[in-house]
Enzyme design. Structure first.
Site, PDB file in Angstrom:
ATOM      1  CG  HIS A  58      41.219  46.806  41.124  1.00 14.66           C
ATOM      2  ND1 HIS A  58      41.639  47.971  40.497  1.00 14.66           N
ATOM      3  CD2 HIS A  58      42.187  46.487  42.009  1.00 14.66           C
ATOM      4  CE1 HIS A  58      42.810  48.328  41.006  1.00 14.66           C
ATOM      5  NE2 HIS A  58      43.156  47.452  41.915  1.00 14.66           N
ATOM      6  CB  CYS A 128      42.708  49.117  37.227  1.00 10.04           C
ATOM      7  SG  CYS A 128      41.170  48.171  37.194  1.00 10.04           S
TER       8      CYS A 128
END
Length: 188
Positions: A58, A128
């Site tokens: 992430h 992301c």
């Protein structure tokens, strides 16, 4: 005896430059924050360590004293390290920017209405990392490290990745703790 000579160390020397400094663009540092997937629900699938690599990461971008990220809820922001994921595993300095906070927020609003709507999120192809890479390029002209952006395609290029793809495509990730962008201070 005479007073101090006008020079670099004398504040009077610099006083004539203050009006010009107000016109000088303020440079802001741009960082990419990285979390290993062990911080995400995705890793409950026990893929950590597969082939000696983390299956996914992430990422977020930190600039203008805020952290910005993308998930299935769209673009969100929070104070740096303010998601429930906690502090990042690592932080990479991407560069610096002359883009003002006002222009940056307008840019994010535009992205949130087009390319980075929540329903456009896809764990492997529009995630992301895609967002962080896009924003880093806008702010600095530089990409985030390729070992992050190339990882999803590397995983999917294996038989194991292809076998898990239907399950992984159904996963919607929205790191908790941020405010959806466009709602200042978490207001609806």
């Amino acid at each position: 005896m005479r007073g101090p000579r006008p020079g670099i160390r004398n504040p009077e020397f610099w006083s004539c430059f203050w009006p010009l400094l107000a016109l000088w663009p303020l440079w802001a540092s741009v960082f990419a924050s990285l979390w290993s997937c062990s911080a995400l629900v995705f890793c409950e699938l026990n893929l950590e360590g597969w082939r000696g690599i983390t299956p996914t990461r992430h990422t977020s971008i930190v600039v203008h004293e805020d952290e910005f990220f993308f998930g299935s809820g769209g673009i969100s922001s929070c104070p740096p390290g303010g998601t429930l994921l906690g502090p990042p595993d690592s932080v990479v300095e991407v560069g610096s920017t002359e883009v003002t906070q006002e222009i940056f927020l307008e840019y994010l609003a535009s992205l949130g209405e087009s390319l980075f709507r929540g329903e456009a999120y896809n764990l492997f192809e529009h995630n992301c990392n895609t967002f962080s890479n896009e924003v880093a390029q806008f702010l600095t002209g530089k990409k985030i490290p390729s070992y992050i952006t190339d990882l999803p395609s590397e995983v999917l290029s294996t038989p194991f990745g292809q076998a898990l793809r239907p399950l992984l495509d159904s996963i919607q990730i929205q790191p908790p703790g941020g405010n959806t962008f466009g709602r200042p201070n978490g207001q609806s």
